[in-house]
Scaffold this active site. Structure first.
Site: not given
Ligand SMILES: *Cc1c(COP(=O)(O)O)cnc(C)c1O
Length: 391
Positions: A75, A155, A183, A204, A330
């Protein structure tokens, strides 16, 4: 210790890989490990596997073309590639970007980095439930706005944003619309064509796939500049030998999640609502995020618990075998409450007591019952020691 079970209630942080997904991935580590770019058939076979996974991923989000999917490391990379990649490739059109005050750090920090390159960023306020107002977006649009990036679902508090409406406003103002849907994908229905999304990030490990793999949807005709240069994989948009196992894992987990979504989202929403109802029976607890449950992620329950420190609560819950999370400290170790809770207008002392319980595919009603048995005990114990607690 008496009757301790393990309850994983932090599915917004990450999820377990499903057995089905793992089984599909395994052959690509030890047997079918050929490089998809190789000329011999051992590699070419994997090119087919890769393109099949691309088609599955495109289908799962309603994309018209498989080539609109770029596989990434997750992500965070998808967000970076969408935002930096689009801004840098289209700088001649303008240097103004609009986002919101409740974005994930992967968007927040990326926008900060772009400011140093001379881009101007407007961060929209949200209301007390975390909604971005379409009206506010309309008012913030300018002649030189090239990109609007607003998350599909938050999130920390689970609020689901009015993405189709926001995308339409971005388009009316001549801008492209990106959404961090990490999310949302696999948890609520997403159709990029119907919703008017130009770029979408997914990961994923948030839908029972492996960590370290994600995808970015980029609508045909939307130009982005690559961040990783090298062998020119992913049609020159993201170099690096493709992780076929991970990509198969993503496509499998996503297809499974979308297939079970209609029934699973109803099941999870019922568990979530039971959890919320039970937690709200404790005195001086507030629900954070959307109060309209249809505009909330099916698995996400989030609260602020008066007179309690979020971190202390998480540690006490951990003794009870419960994995939960707080936005009050955090990952950097600072004691500032999360920017999301502050954007809702919550005072620092309230935001310090935040608790997020996020349910997923492997949670059961017994898990919810267990949390509802242990959480009030922990809260009562912590409040008894709190100098600020008043009945
Ligand atoms: C977990 C998350 C990410 C980051 O994704 P990764 O695969 O852990 O880098 C980005 N945006 C949101 C809203 C998330 O919940």
């Amino acid at each position: 210790m008496e009757n301790i079970r393990k309850v994983y209630a932090d599915n917004a942080a990450t999820t377990a890989v499903s057995q089905h997904c793992l089984e599909r991935m395994l052959p690509y580590f030890t047997e079918q490990y050929g490089n998809p770019s190789s000329l011999y058939s051992f590699g070419r076979e994997n090119k087919k596997v890769l393109e099949n996974a691309r088609k599955m991923t495109a289908d799962a989000i309603g994309a018209a073309l498989a080539d609109e999917i770029i596989f990434t490391s997750g992500g965070s990379e998808s967000d970076n590639l969408a935002i930096k990649g689009y801004a840098r490739a289209n700088v001649k059109k303008g240097k103004h970007i609009i986002s919101s005050k409740i974005e994930h750090h992967a968007v927040f920090e990326t926008l900060d980095a772009l400011k140093k390159e001379g881009f101007e960023v407007t961060m929209l306020d949200v209301d007390s439930e975390g909604f971005v107002s379409p009206e506010a977006l309309k008012n913030a649009m300018r002649e030189d706005t090239i990109l609007v990036t607003i998350m599909a679902a938050n999130n920390e508090i689970g609020t689901v944003e009015p993405i189709a409406e926001l995308a339409a406003i971005a388009h009316a103002g001549g801008a492209v619309f990106h959404t961090d849907a990490v999310q949302a994908v696999g948890h609520i229905p997403i159709n990029v064509v119907e919703m008017g999304i130009d770029m979408l990030s997914m990961s994923a490990h948030k839908f029972n796939g492996p960590k370290g793999v994600g995808a970015l949807y980029v609508k045909r005709g939307v130009r982005i500049q690559p961040m990783i240069h090298g062998g020119g994989q992913e049609k020159k948009r993201r170099s690096g030998t493709e992780s076929v196992a991970n990509i198969v894992g993503l496509a499998t987990a996503l297809t499974d999640a979308v297939e079970r979504l209609p029934a699973e989202s109803v099941r999870l929403a019922a568990l979530r609502d039971k959890l919320i109802e039970g937690v709200m029976k404790m005195p001086k607890v507030i629900l954070t995020g959307a109060t309209d449950m249809s505009k909330r992620l099916p698995g996400t329950a989030s609260f602020c618990i008066n007179a309690i420190e979020g971190e202390a609560l998480i540690l006490r819950l951990d003794f009870m075998g419960i994995c939960a999370s707080t936005g009050s400290a955090c990952s950097s170790g600072s004691l500032d409450p999360s920017h999301v809770l502050l954007a809702l207008g919550l005072p620092h002392e309230v935001a310090h007591g935040s608790l997020r319980l996020s349910l997923g595919h492997f949670n059961t009603e017994q898990d919810v019952d267990y949390i509802l048995e242990k959480l009030p005990q922990v809260v009562t114990a912590l409040r008894a020691m709190s100098p600020v607690w008043q009945e």
